[in-house]
Design a protein around this motif. Structure first.
Motif, PDB file in Angstrom:
ATOM      1  N   ARG A 151       0.817  -1.229   0.000  1.00  0.00           N
ATOM      2  CA  ARG A 151       0.000   0.000   0.000  1.00  0.00           C
ATOM      3  C   ARG A 151       0.849   1.276   0.000  1.00  0.00           C
ATOM      4  O   ARG A 151       0.314   2.371  -0.117  1.00  0.00           O
ATOM      5  CB  ARG A 151      -0.926  -0.001   1.211  1.00  0.00           C
ATOM      6  CG  ARG A 151      -2.010  -1.043   1.146  1.00  0.00           C
ATOM      7  CD  ARG A 151      -3.040  -0.865   2.251  1.00  0.00           C
ATOM      8  NE  ARG A 151      -2.478  -0.997   3.586  1.00  0.00           N
ATOM      9  CZ  ARG A 151      -2.420  -2.122   4.297  1.00  0.00           C
ATOM     10  NH1 ARG A 151      -2.886  -3.236   3.780  1.00  0.00           N
ATOM     11  NH2 ARG A 151      -1.908  -2.137   5.508  1.00  0.00           N
ATOM     12  N   ILE A 152       2.148   1.144   0.130  1.00  0.00           N
ATOM     13  CA  ILE A 152       3.049   2.301   0.198  1.00  0.00           C
ATOM     14  C   ILE A 152       3.513   2.663  -1.213  1.00  0.00           C
ATOM     15  O   ILE A 152       3.835   1.789  -2.017  1.00  0.00           O
ATOM     16  CB  ILE A 152       4.292   1.967   1.064  1.00  0.00           C
ATOM     17  CG1 ILE A 152       3.884   1.505   2.451  1.00  0.00           C
ATOM     18  CG2 ILE A 152       5.271   3.125   1.098  1.00  0.00           C
ATOM     19  CD1 ILE A 152       3.599   2.565   3.440  1.00  0.00           C
ATOM     20  N   HIS A 153       3.561   3.941  -1.485  1.00  0.00           N
ATOM     21  CA  HIS A 153       4.058   4.434  -2.780  1.00  0.00           C
ATOM     22  C   HIS A 153       5.348   5.191  -2.512  1.00  0.00           C
ATOM     23  O   HIS A 153       5.324   6.328  -2.041  1.00  0.00           O
ATOM     24  CB  HIS A 153       3.009   5.332  -3.442  1.00  0.00           C
ATOM     25  CG  HIS A 153       1.712   4.640  -3.662  1.00  0.00           C
ATOM     26  ND1 HIS A 153       1.551   3.642  -4.592  1.00  0.00           N
ATOM     27  CD2 HIS A 153       0.511   4.765  -3.050  1.00  0.00           C
ATOM     28  CE1 HIS A 153       0.311   3.201  -4.555  1.00  0.00           C
ATOM     29  NE2 HIS A 153      -0.338   3.871  -3.624  1.00  0.00           N
ATOM     30  N   VAL A 154       6.477   4.531  -2.811  1.00  0.00           N
ATOM     31  CA  VAL A 154       7.795   5.100  -2.534  1.00  0.00           C
ATOM     32  C   VAL A 154       8.702   4.858  -3.731  1.00  0.00           C
ATOM     33  O   VAL A 154       8.604   3.824  -4.395  1.00  0.00           O
ATOM     34  CB  VAL A 154       8.407   4.492  -1.242  1.00  0.00           C
ATOM     35  CG1 VAL A 154       8.670   3.001  -1.399  1.00  0.00           C
ATOM     36  CG2 VAL A 154       9.669   5.211  -0.826  1.00  0.00           C
ATOM     37  N   ASN A 155       9.555   5.792  -3.988  1.00  0.00           N
ATOM     38  CA  ASN A 155      10.545   5.638  -5.040  1.00  0.00           C
ATOM     39  C   ASN A 155      11.725   4.861  -4.452  1.00  0.00           C
ATOM     40  O   ASN A 155      12.271   5.245  -3.406  1.00  0.00           O
ATOM     41  CB  ASN A 155      10.975   7.020  -5.545  1.00  0.00           C
ATOM     42  CG  ASN A 155      11.950   6.915  -6.674  1.00  0.00           C
ATOM     43  OD1 ASN A 155      13.124   6.672  -6.456  1.00  0.00           O
ATOM     44  ND2 ASN A 155      11.466   7.094  -7.893  1.00  0.00           N
ATOM     45  N   ILE A 156      12.124   3.786  -5.102  1.00  0.00           N
ATOM     46  CA  ILE A 156      13.191   2.907  -4.600  1.00  0.00           C
ATOM     47  C   ILE A 156      14.511   3.649  -4.475  1.00  0.00           C
ATOM     48  O   ILE A 156      15.243   3.477  -3.494  1.00  0.00           O
ATOM     49  CB  ILE A 156      13.324   1.666  -5.511  1.00  0.00           C
ATOM     50  CG1 ILE A 156      12.055   0.814  -5.397  1.00  0.00           C
ATOM     51  CG2 ILE A 156      14.566   0.848  -5.152  1.00  0.00           C
ATOM     52  CD1 ILE A 156      11.911  -0.241  -6.475  1.00  0.00           C
ATOM     53  N   VAL A 157      14.834   4.488  -5.446  1.00  0.00           N
ATOM     54  CA  VAL A 157      16.082   5.258  -5.379  1.00  0.00           C
ATOM     55  C   VAL A 157      16.031   6.224  -4.198  1.00  0.00           C
ATOM     56  O   VAL A 157      17.006   6.354  -3.449  1.00  0.00           O
ATOM     57  CB  VAL A 157      16.355   6.004  -6.705  1.00  0.00           C
ATOM     58  CG1 VAL A 157      17.597   6.865  -6.601  1.00  0.00           C
ATOM     59  CG2 VAL A 157      16.481   5.009  -7.860  1.00  0.00           C
ATOM     60  N   ASP A 158      14.891   6.866  -3.991  1.00  0.00           N
ATOM     61  CA  ASP A 158      14.737   7.764  -2.840  1.00  0.00           C
ATOM     62  C   ASP A 158      14.898   7.016  -1.523  1.00  0.00           C
ATOM     63  O   ASP A 158      15.456   7.550  -0.565  1.00  0.00           O
ATOM     64  CB  ASP A 158      13.363   8.441  -2.853  1.00  0.00           C
ATOM     65  CG  ASP A 158      13.286   9.598  -3.821  1.00  0.00           C
ATOM     66  OD1 ASP A 158      14.311   9.986  -4.409  1.00  0.00           O
ATOM     67  OD2 ASP A 158      12.162  10.119  -3.994  1.00  0.00           O
ATOM     68  N   LEU A 159      14.395   5.791  -1.474  1.00  0.00           N
ATOM     69  CA  LEU A 159      14.518   4.995  -0.257  1.00  0.00           C
ATOM     70  C   LEU A 159      15.984   4.777   0.096  1.00  0.00           C
ATOM     71  O   LEU A 159      16.396   4.971   1.251  1.00  0.00           O
ATOM     72  CB  LEU A 159      13.794   3.650  -0.435  1.00  0.00           C
ATOM     73  CG  LEU A 159      13.814   2.697   0.750  1.00  0.00           C
ATOM     74  CD1 LEU A 159      13.156   3.319   1.977  1.00  0.00           C
ATOM     75  CD2 LEU A 159      13.115   1.391   0.370  1.00  0.00           C
TER      76      LEU A 159
END
Length: 156
Positions: free
Chosen positions: A99-107
């Motif tokens: 359910r989380i919308h996150v950019n992998i590079v940002d993580l």
């Protein structure tokens, strides 16, 4: 003088003599700086980016693990994605992460800086942001890590 082995994204940038990678600037801005300093054209840049993506996957897997059924790995990822309360089971973690919308590079960038990662309200916002910033991780590369696939979203 002994050298600590370099892995993940730092290992990618270490291949380029004279280039000093600064993790605090972020992976993609540093990649852009490398391309600019080396005057790489579009074709060379695309090839280099494909290789970088492999190192990004390695970095993710080193940080969060690769086992689909390891509760500690799932809880670590859940904490960094600010899932509260942190689930008590792998299946609950998977459902929360989906359910989380996150950019992998940002993580990975946030982890390197010791900051909280930026989360997006919905898939549309994540897609627009990822396209605008060039922080797109290819689906086929991401399938290398089992935890990583739970963060994949269809951008195009």
């Amino acid at each position: 003088m002994s050298h600590t082995p370099v892995s993940g994204v730092a290992a990618y940038f270490a291949q380029f003599e004279g280039f000093e990678f600064d993790a605090t600037r972020g992976i993609i801005p540093e990649f852009d700086r490398l391309c600019s300093e080396r005057s790489w054209g579009k074709k060379r840049r695309q090839t280099a980016r494909r290789k970088l993506n492999g190192f990004i996957a390695e970095e993710f897997n080193a940080a969060y693990g690769t086992l689909d059924n390891d509760l500690i790995q799932w809880q670590t990822l859940s904490r960094e994605l600010r899932v509260e309360p942190v689930p008590d089971s792998v299946s609950q973690c998977k459902q929360a992460v989906k359910r989380i919308h996150v950019n992998i590079v940002d993580l990975l960038d946030a982890r390197a800086r010791g900051e909280q990662v930026r989360l997006h309200r919905n898939m549309h916002q994540l897609a627009q942001y990822s396209i605008r910033t060039g922080k797109i991780f290819p689906k086929k590369q991401a399938k290398a890590g089992l935890l990583l696939k739970y963060l994949l979203r269809q951008i195009y």
